[in-house]
Design a protein around this motif. Structure first.
Motif, PDB file in Angstrom:
ATOM      1  N   PHE A 160      -7.416   1.486  -0.027  1.00 64.25           N
ATOM      2  CA  PHE A 160      -6.055   0.922  -0.019  1.00 64.25           C
ATOM      3  C   PHE A 160      -5.775   0.103  -1.279  1.00 64.25           C
ATOM      4  O   PHE A 160      -4.622   0.056  -1.740  1.00 64.25           O
ATOM      5  N   THR A 186       0.822  -1.218   0.000  1.00 61.71           N
ATOM      6  CA  THR A 186       0.000   0.000   0.000  1.00 61.71           C
ATOM      7  C   THR A 186       0.856   1.268   0.000  1.00 61.71           C
ATOM      8  O   THR A 186       0.306   2.374  -0.052  1.00 61.71           O
ATOM      9  N   ARG A 203      -4.337   2.283  -3.786  1.00 53.02           N
ATOM     10  CA  ARG A 203      -2.973   2.749  -3.490  1.00 53.02           C
ATOM     11  C   ARG A 203      -1.905   1.724  -3.873  1.00 53.02           C
ATOM     12  O   ARG A 203      -0.715   2.031  -3.849  1.00 53.02           O
ATOM     13  N   ILE A 204      -2.313   0.512  -4.190  1.00 57.36           N
ATOM     14  CA  ILE A 204      -1.341  -0.556  -4.407  1.00 57.36           C
ATOM     15  C   ILE A 204      -0.660  -0.405  -5.762  1.00 57.36           C
ATOM     16  O   ILE A 204      -1.307  -0.274  -6.806  1.00 57.36           O
TER      17      ILE A 204
END
Length: 376
Positions: free
Chosen positions: A243, A119, A246-247
């Protein structure tokens, strides 16, 4: 829902600020109870000053209110972040000092650490200030924690500070620290990260299932694993989506490679475990032999010292007897001229009380005065 009520959080925000704004920026923060200090890990740019902003401990709503104010000040005075900046979150909970809970948290973190790193930007994976626990685990295994609280806390805090999740502050401040998140002054990012950490802590404290955690650990790093982790820790759909967005896919691939290498190391460790056990036995045997030899050597030395002391004592007694007899005989020989010093009588020329030239005059008067007539 996360059990946020018992938790208290403090954050450390690393940032950079223009030199001309630093003084007034710091003044405004300190007026709001924020501790401001320097941090050697921040790489300063020309014309900028690196700072670490440390909030007091708060519950989540109080902390969020303070972070909104801090964000406004950062925006007002042009505070920024770079790749060397990080966000550290300290959390305290009444049950953090229980041995079982800390063991569970360690096991859970190692199992999901790849997901947590996925993340964040790649700069965090490369940082020496937030290292992965996985490497330590595959080499040395989980630490065996002492049951007594004080000893346990001391053991966890030793050489622990720069792990992404660490217990270095547990003894002094009663907090667990997560140093993984990249630097940010954004309130939403910080709060979302704290909610994710809270979900992880809640699972370790209230819902831990060792079999489930082990299955997660053995899964390859993938989108499937990420979804299973979010589900396991009961992360809300909104946070899961946040999240997931966000990876970084490239970083996910790199983490997957690390995870596979970790499994390879664990398998190798299992394979060589009998040999390592045999080596440990041989080392123990060698140490025992050496220790026994040391004891025997010391015993021999003690006997030798004792015998030497006996001989020395006997020698001293005999020497004293000889000197006593010499003095007696010399006193009888010299009478009143003997002062008790045997050496003076054996070699009078070494006595500082005599003038050697005078002795020669007194002993040879005829040769010093040719007018003196001798007697037949």
């Amino acid at each position: 829902m996360p059990h946020t009520a018992p938790y208290r959080f403090g954050v450390e925000i690393e940032c950079i600020v223009p030199h001309e704004n630093a003084a007034i920026f710091i003044d405004h923060l300190q007026n709001r109870g924020v501790n401001v200090g320097n941090d050697s890990s921040i790489q300063n740019q020309d014309g900028w000053h690196g700072l670490e902003l440390r909030t007091p401990p708060h519950n989540l709503p109080e902390l969020e209110y303070l972070l909104v104010e801090m964000y406004s000040l950062c925006h007002l005075y042009n505070a920024d972040i770079n790749d060397s900046c990080g966000l550290h979150v300290h959390a305290s909970h009444p049950d953090f000092d229980i041995n079982t809970n800390l063991n569970r948290l360690l096991g859970l973190w190692v199992a999901i650490e790849d997901v947590m790193f996925a993340t964040q930007p790649e700069s965090r994976l490369n940082s020496k200030y937030c290292q992965r626990r996985l490497a330590s685990h595959v080499i040395a295994g989980f630490p065996k924690l002492p049951k007594e609280k004080q000893h346990m806390v001391r053991e966890l805090g030793r050489s622990d500070r720069y792990y992404a999740l660490n217990f270095a502050s547990l003894s002094q401040h009663g907090t667990i620290e997560c140093r993984l998140h990249a630097g940010t002054t954004n309130t939403d990012k910080i709060i979302n990260w704290i909610k994710l950490l809270t979900a992880i802590y809640d699972y370790a404290l209230y819902n831990y299932n060792a079999r489930e955690v082990n299955k997660i650990f053995l899964m390859p790093t993938s989108n499937e694993k990420i979804e299973k982790v979010w589900k396991m820790i009961n992360l809300s759909p909104n946070l899961s989506t946040y999240f997931n967005n966000r990876i970084d896919k490239f970083l996910l691939t790199r983490l997957a490679q690390q995870q596979e290498k970790a499994k390879e190391i664990l398998a190798y460790n299992k394979k060589v475990a009998p040999e390592k056990k045999m080596i440990a036995t041989l080392i123990s045997k060698n140490n025992k032999i050496f220790s026994t030899a040391q004891v025997k050597a010391q015993h021999i030395l003690d006997l030798a010292n004792k015998e030497c002391k006996t001989v020395q004592k006997e020698t001293n007694l005999k020497q004293a007897a000889i000197q006593k007899m010499q003095k007696k005989l010399l006193r009888e020989f010299s009478g009143d001229n003997f002062n008790g010093n045997i050496n003076n009588l054996l070699n009078p020329w070494d006595n500082n009380n005599y003038d050697t030239a005078g002795y020669e005059l007194n002993l040879n008067p005829y040769f010093m005065n040719p007018n003196l007539e001798g007697t037949d």
